[in-house]
Design a protein around this motif. Sequence first.
Motif, PDB file in Angstrom:
ATOM      1  N   THR A 192       0.797  -1.013  -0.117  1.00 26.42           N
ATOM      2  CA  THR A 192      -0.064  -0.340   0.246  1.00 26.42           C
ATOM      3  C   THR A 192       0.523   1.421  -0.256  1.00 26.42           C
ATOM      4  O   THR A 192       0.003   2.031   0.148  1.00 26.42           O
ATOM      5  N   GLY A 193       2.093   0.745  -0.344  1.00 25.14           N
ATOM      6  CA  GLY A 193       2.578   2.296  -0.485  1.00 25.14           C
ATOM      7  C   GLY A 193       4.079   2.673   1.369  1.00 25.14           C
ATOM      8  O   GLY A 193       4.542   3.785   0.966  1.00 25.14           O
ATOM      9  N   ARG A 194       3.508   1.777   2.187  1.00 27.58           N
ATOM     10  CA  ARG A 194       4.550   2.396   3.369  1.00 27.58           C
ATOM     11  C   ARG A 194       5.493   1.725   3.530  1.00 27.58           C
ATOM     12  O   ARG A 194       6.211   0.841   2.787  1.00 27.58           O
ATOM     13  N   ARG A 195       6.523   3.387   3.954  1.00 29.06           N
ATOM     14  CA  ARG A 195       7.642   3.429   4.040  1.00 29.06           C
ATOM     15  C   ARG A 195       8.397   2.702   5.420  1.00 29.06           C
ATOM     16  O   ARG A 195       9.677   2.492   5.569  1.00 29.06           O
ATOM     17  N   ARG A 196       7.829   3.717   5.616  1.00 29.60           N
ATOM     18  CA  ARG A 196       8.221   3.306   7.779  1.00 29.60           C
ATOM     19  C   ARG A 196       7.005   2.749   8.070  1.00 29.60           C
ATOM     20  O   ARG A 196       6.476   3.114   8.916  1.00 29.60           O
ATOM     21  N   VAL A 197       7.375   1.473   8.640  1.00 29.47           N
ATOM     22  CA  VAL A 197       7.093  -0.115   9.346  1.00 29.47           C
ATOM     23  C   VAL A 197       7.243  -0.115  10.578  1.00 29.47           C
ATOM     24  O   VAL A 197       8.378  -0.833  10.629  1.00 29.47           O
ATOM     25  N   PRO A 228       8.635  10.088  14.661  1.00 28.30           N
ATOM     26  CA  PRO A 228       7.410  10.588  14.158  1.00 28.30           C
ATOM     27  C   PRO A 228       6.489  10.022  12.814  1.00 28.30           C
ATOM     28  O   PRO A 228       5.550  10.701  12.570  1.00 28.30           O
ATOM     29  N   ALA A 229       7.427   9.746  12.332  1.00 24.76           N
ATOM     30  CA  ALA A 229       6.640   9.646   9.981  1.00 24.76           C
ATOM     31  C   ALA A 229       6.307   8.095   9.766  1.00 24.76           C
ATOM     32  O   ALA A 229       6.634   7.838   9.219  1.00 24.76           O
ATOM     33  N   ALA A 230       6.086   7.623  10.671  1.00 25.96           N
ATOM     34  CA  ALA A 230       5.845   6.022  11.394  1.00 25.96           C
ATOM     35  C   ALA A 230       4.409   6.018  10.703  1.00 25.96           C
ATOM     36  O   ALA A 230       3.550   6.788  10.452  1.00 25.96           O
ATOM     37  N   ASP A 231       4.729   5.187   9.229  1.00 24.36           N
ATOM     38  CA  ASP A 231       3.067   5.332   8.485  1.00 24.36           C
ATOM     39  C   ASP A 231       2.539   3.965   8.642  1.00 24.36           C
ATOM     40  O   ASP A 231       1.278   3.624   7.691  1.00 24.36           O
ATOM     41  N   GLY A 232       2.827   2.718   8.952  1.00 23.73           N
ATOM     42  CA  GLY A 232       1.892   1.476   9.151  1.00 23.73           C
ATOM     43  C   GLY A 232       3.245   0.893  10.399  1.00 23.73           C
ATOM     44  O   GLY A 232       3.970   0.832  10.881  1.00 23.73           O
ATOM     45  N   VAL A 233       1.754  -0.087  10.638  1.00 22.70           N
ATOM     46  CA  VAL A 233       1.836  -0.372  12.238  1.00 22.70           C
ATOM     47  C   VAL A 233       0.846  -1.798  12.123  1.00 22.70           C
ATOM     48  O   VAL A 233       0.134  -1.994  11.216  1.00 22.70           O
ATOM     49  N   GLY A 291      -5.467   6.661   6.006  1.00 23.04           N
ATOM     50  CA  GLY A 291      -4.580   7.920   5.636  1.00 23.04           C
ATOM     51  C   GLY A 291      -2.974   8.028   5.722  1.00 23.04           C
ATOM     52  O   GLY A 291      -2.198   8.042   5.079  1.00 23.04           O
ATOM     53  N   ASP A 292      -3.162   8.532   6.774  1.00 27.05           N
ATOM     54  CA  ASP A 292      -1.663   8.366   7.413  1.00 27.05           C
ATOM     55  C   ASP A 292      -0.747   7.641   8.039  1.00 27.05           C
ATOM     56  O   ASP A 292       0.243   7.303   7.778  1.00 27.05           O
ATOM     57  N   VAL A 293      -1.851   6.486   8.225  1.00 23.22           N
ATOM     58  CA  VAL A 293      -1.347   5.580   9.206  1.00 23.22           C
ATOM     59  C   VAL A 293      -1.358   4.284   8.832  1.00 23.22           C
ATOM     60  O   VAL A 293      -3.105   3.694   9.177  1.00 23.22           O
ATOM     61  N   GLY A 294      -1.123   2.970   8.140  1.00 25.35           N
ATOM     62  CA  GLY A 294      -2.455   2.170   7.840  1.00 25.35           C
ATOM     63  C   GLY A 294      -1.561   0.562   9.267  1.00 25.35           C
ATOM     64  O   GLY A 294      -1.082   0.372   9.466  1.00 25.35           O
ATOM     65  N   VAL A 295      -2.639   0.153   9.951  1.00 24.35           N
ATOM     66  CA  VAL A 295      -2.807  -0.726  10.579  1.00 24.35           C
ATOM     67  C   VAL A 295      -3.297  -1.950  10.613  1.00 24.35           C
ATOM     68  O   VAL A 295      -4.704  -1.632   9.843  1.00 24.35           O
ATOM     69  N   VAL A 296      -2.180  -3.242  10.999  1.00 17.79           N
ATOM     70  CA  VAL A 296      -3.441  -4.696  10.870  1.00 17.79           C
ATOM     71  C   VAL A 296      -2.941  -5.781  12.120  1.00 17.79           C
ATOM     72  O   VAL A 296      -1.556  -5.326  12.653  1.00 17.79           O
ATOM     73  N   GLY A 297      -3.317  -6.150  12.212  1.00 11.42           N
ATOM     74  CA  GLY A 297      -3.127  -7.207  13.765  1.00 11.42           C
ATOM     75  C   GLY A 297      -3.182  -8.687  13.462  1.00 11.42           C
ATOM     76  O   GLY A 297      -2.696  -8.684  12.254  1.00 11.42           O
ATOM     77  N   PHE A 298      -3.397  -8.758  14.911  1.00 10.26           N
ATOM     78  CA  PHE A 298      -3.766 -10.207  14.241  1.00 10.26           C
ATOM     79  C   PHE A 298      -4.261 -11.505  15.274  1.00 10.26           C
ATOM     80  O   PHE A 298      -5.120 -10.870  16.094  1.00 10.26           O
TER      81      PHE A 298
END
Length: 339
Positions: A186-191, A246-251, A275-282
Motif C-alpha cells: 500500500t506504499g508504506r515506508r516506515r513500518v 514520528p514519520a511512522a506510516d504503518g503498524v 490515510g496517515d497510518v495503515g494498521v494491521v492486527g492478528f
Amino acid sequence: MPPPGPRKRTTVHDIAAAAGVSRGTVSRVLNGGYVSVEARAAIEAAITTIGFVPNTAARALKTRRSQAVAFVALGQHTGSFADPNIGAVMRAANAVLSLADHQMVNLVLDSARDTERVGRYLSGGFVDGVIVVSARAGDPIIGVIRDLRLPAAVVGHPPDLDGAVPFVGIDNVGAAHEIVSRLLTTGRRRVGMIAAAQDRDSCTDRLTGFRSALGPAFDERLVVRVPEHDYRSGVLGMRLLLELEPAADGVFAASDVIAAGALEALREAGRSVPGDVGVVGFDDSAWAVWSQPRLSTVRQPIDEIGTVAARLVLRQLRGEPVDPGGRILPTTTVWRDSA
C-alpha cells in the motif's frame, strides 16, 4: 404411611431385559463399542423409556479412568484472560469432549503457587488427559505432563516440546510475513511493530515474520515490545512508536486487541487511519470488527484448533497413534478498512 424410600437405580440388567439383549451388548453400547443397528436402537429406546444414569463412580473404579480432561490456561499476565481466542478454543474442545462423554475441567495458572497446585492435581489421577494453551518455553507444567505420560495436546508450539507432547497451531511466521508484505504494497515506508509477550512462541514467530517481510528495510528501533496482550499495551506501545519515529506510516500489532489500542493512540495524535497510518492486527477476533475502522488482520481457525486439540487427546486415550510432529493449520489474511 412411611415416607417413600429412595428410588431404585436402573441397572444394566434392567436395560438388557427391556431391550431383549444381553448385558454384554448393553455394556458395549455404553462404552462406545460396536453393536448392530437394531440392537443399538432397542437399547436406546429402553434407556429412554425406563431411564438410566451411568454409575460413573463405579466405572472409574473399574477402568481407572475419570472421564475428565483438563483445560489448562497458563496465565502469567492478565492479557491471557482477556484473550477471546482462549475462550473460543475451550468451547470448541468442550464440544468434542462432550460428544465423547468426557467432562472438561478448567484449570488456570497465574503464579508459581498455581503451578505447584495444578501439578499435584494432575498427578492425583483426577483427569485422564490435558489440553494446554499459552505454554511458554521451559514451562514446568509441560514437564509434569511429560513425566506423568498423560495424554495431552498443546495449543501452540513451544520450542522445547521435542515431540514428547503433540501440538496444534498455525504458521505464525508465514502469516505475519504475508500480512506485513501486503501492508507494504500500500506504499508504506516506515513500518513498525508492537510486539507482546515475547516469552511465547506465537509472538516471537510473528516478530520473525515481520522482520523477514521488511528485509533490508527492517529497523530494530521500530519494534516496540510490550509485556501484555491488552488494549492498554496497544495504546502505550503506539505512543512510544510515534515518539521513536514520528514519520511512522504503518503498524503491525501482534494481536487485534493491541491494534485496537494503537488506533486509540493514533486518534489522540491526530493521525488518520488508513490515510496517515495503515494498521494491521492478528487473530480476526471480535476486536477486529468492533474497531473503527475495522481491522485488517490474520484469521486463525480457532474452532478447528480446539477441535483438533480435543481429538488428539481422545485418540491417545483410545491408544491410537498420533503424529508427534503436531498439526499446523492454515490461516487467512482478511483485508478491511484499517490498511
